[in-house]
Design an enzyme around this catalytic site. Sequence first.
Site, PDB file in Angstrom:
ATOM      1  N   ASP A 182     -11.664   0.575   5.309  1.00  0.00           N
ATOM      2  CA  ASP A 182     -10.466   0.794   4.371  1.00  0.00           C
ATOM      3  C   ASP A 182      -9.570   1.804   5.163  1.00  0.00           C
ATOM      4  O   ASP A 182      -8.357   1.590   4.822  1.00  0.00           O
ATOM      5  CB  ASP A 182     -10.977   1.840   3.210  1.00  0.00           C
ATOM      6  CG  ASP A 182     -12.244   1.090   2.296  1.00  0.00           C
ATOM      7  OD1 ASP A 182     -12.011  -0.125   2.171  1.00  0.00           O
ATOM      8  OD2 ASP A 182     -13.220   1.877   2.136  1.00  0.00           O
ATOM      9  N   ASP A 187       0.864  -1.157   0.099  1.00  0.00           N
ATOM     10  CA  ASP A 187      -0.037   0.013   0.073  1.00  0.00           C
ATOM     11  C   ASP A 187       0.725   1.179  -0.092  1.00  0.00           C
ATOM     12  O   ASP A 187       0.550   2.441   0.260  1.00  0.00           O
ATOM     13  CB  ASP A 187      -0.833  -0.028   1.422  1.00  0.00           C
ATOM     14  CG  ASP A 187      -2.227   1.093   0.963  1.00  0.00           C
ATOM     15  OD1 ASP A 187      -2.479   1.141  -0.210  1.00  0.00           O
ATOM     16  OD2 ASP A 187      -2.564   1.522   2.093  1.00  0.00           O
ATOM     17  N   ASP A 228      -3.262  -4.098  -5.187  1.00  0.00           N
ATOM     18  CA  ASP A 228      -2.621  -2.826  -5.359  1.00  0.00           C
ATOM     19  C   ASP A 228      -1.046  -2.991  -5.685  1.00  0.00           C
ATOM     20  O   ASP A 228      -0.320  -1.929  -5.892  1.00  0.00           O
ATOM     21  CB  ASP A 228      -2.819  -1.826  -4.365  1.00  0.00           C
ATOM     22  CG  ASP A 228      -4.215  -1.427  -3.860  1.00  0.00           C
ATOM     23  OD1 ASP A 228      -5.022  -1.315  -4.915  1.00  0.00           O
ATOM     24  OD2 ASP A 228      -4.340  -0.768  -2.935  1.00  0.00           O
TER      25      ASP A 228
END
Length: 334
Positions: free
Chosen positions: A314, A127, A165
């Site tokens: 999130d 991330d 991601d």
Amino acid sequence: MRTPQAAQPPTRHRPARTRATLAAGALLGSMAAWLAVAPAQGAATADLPDDTVFYDHPGAIHEWLAANPDDPRAPLIQERIASQPQATWISNYEPETVTEEVSAVTSAASAAGQVPVLVSYMIPNRDCGGASAGGAPDFPSYLAWAEDFAAGLGSDPAVVILEPDSIALTTCLDEAERAERFSALAEAADIIHAANPEARVYFDAGHSTWHQPSGIAAELRDAGVLESGDGIYTNASNYNTTGSEVAFAEAVLAELGDPELGAVVDTSRNGNGPAPDGEWCDPPGRLVGDNPTVNTGSERIDAYLWIKRPGELDGCDGPAGQFSPDKAYELAGG
């Protein structure tokens, strides 16, 4: 061909394998429905009761429901969310127990005659240091962890969502770091296939409002999807409409040019589409989307899956991954 880097890793010898597809037919008993049919050439998958396809390993939502049976929110959360199969995230760096953790999911799924969906979420510099920062400390540790992850997969069909991601979000990496990451992704997919040839590994394609199809396809090629992947996934933990994501995934697959590759779309929270202001981090007013199914109506889209578990945050309304009954109730339509 991968981007050159200062120190190239040793040449890998990828195991020979055949790609499998999520196909029509009940997966109870012999698992005969896990057929080697190219998605672009076979018929669209038949409608199939979700609980006979995808296995739902108990998670935080089930623990909350068990502990709060009299909560007025519980019936709707149970009916609309907890009743649906959702992916199991393997996201805590615990090398000593990861094989056991994965095996607990896959062995239970095999006993039920169902297919588990597991998210491998351990890439170094995960991330880019954001709300879900973490991962393995370095790439040798990551690949060792991937070996242990793969050792728990068993021999029956399984879906692996490889490192959300990891391809779409590389802005924090320089050229050499990007090449090292992409090499490790291909290596991890090869490790998974060597351990369980029935596993189907999907690579990160971001989503329809992030990258252009041609651009992310180039990244996917660099990451080895053509040699090591079975397909791509889109919309993981995001909110874009199913129609937009199907069109995007089909466009990316067209750019890649391999008719054997398929795609899965995360529909866990896209029932209302994205927030009007484009907010992605715990936006209000969202709803769960299409239930998990292989009946997508597209020969290139293998399944709609609930990759993000609805109700797990999130990172804005609380720590990333923490279960929120308020958010779950909202997503359920309460």
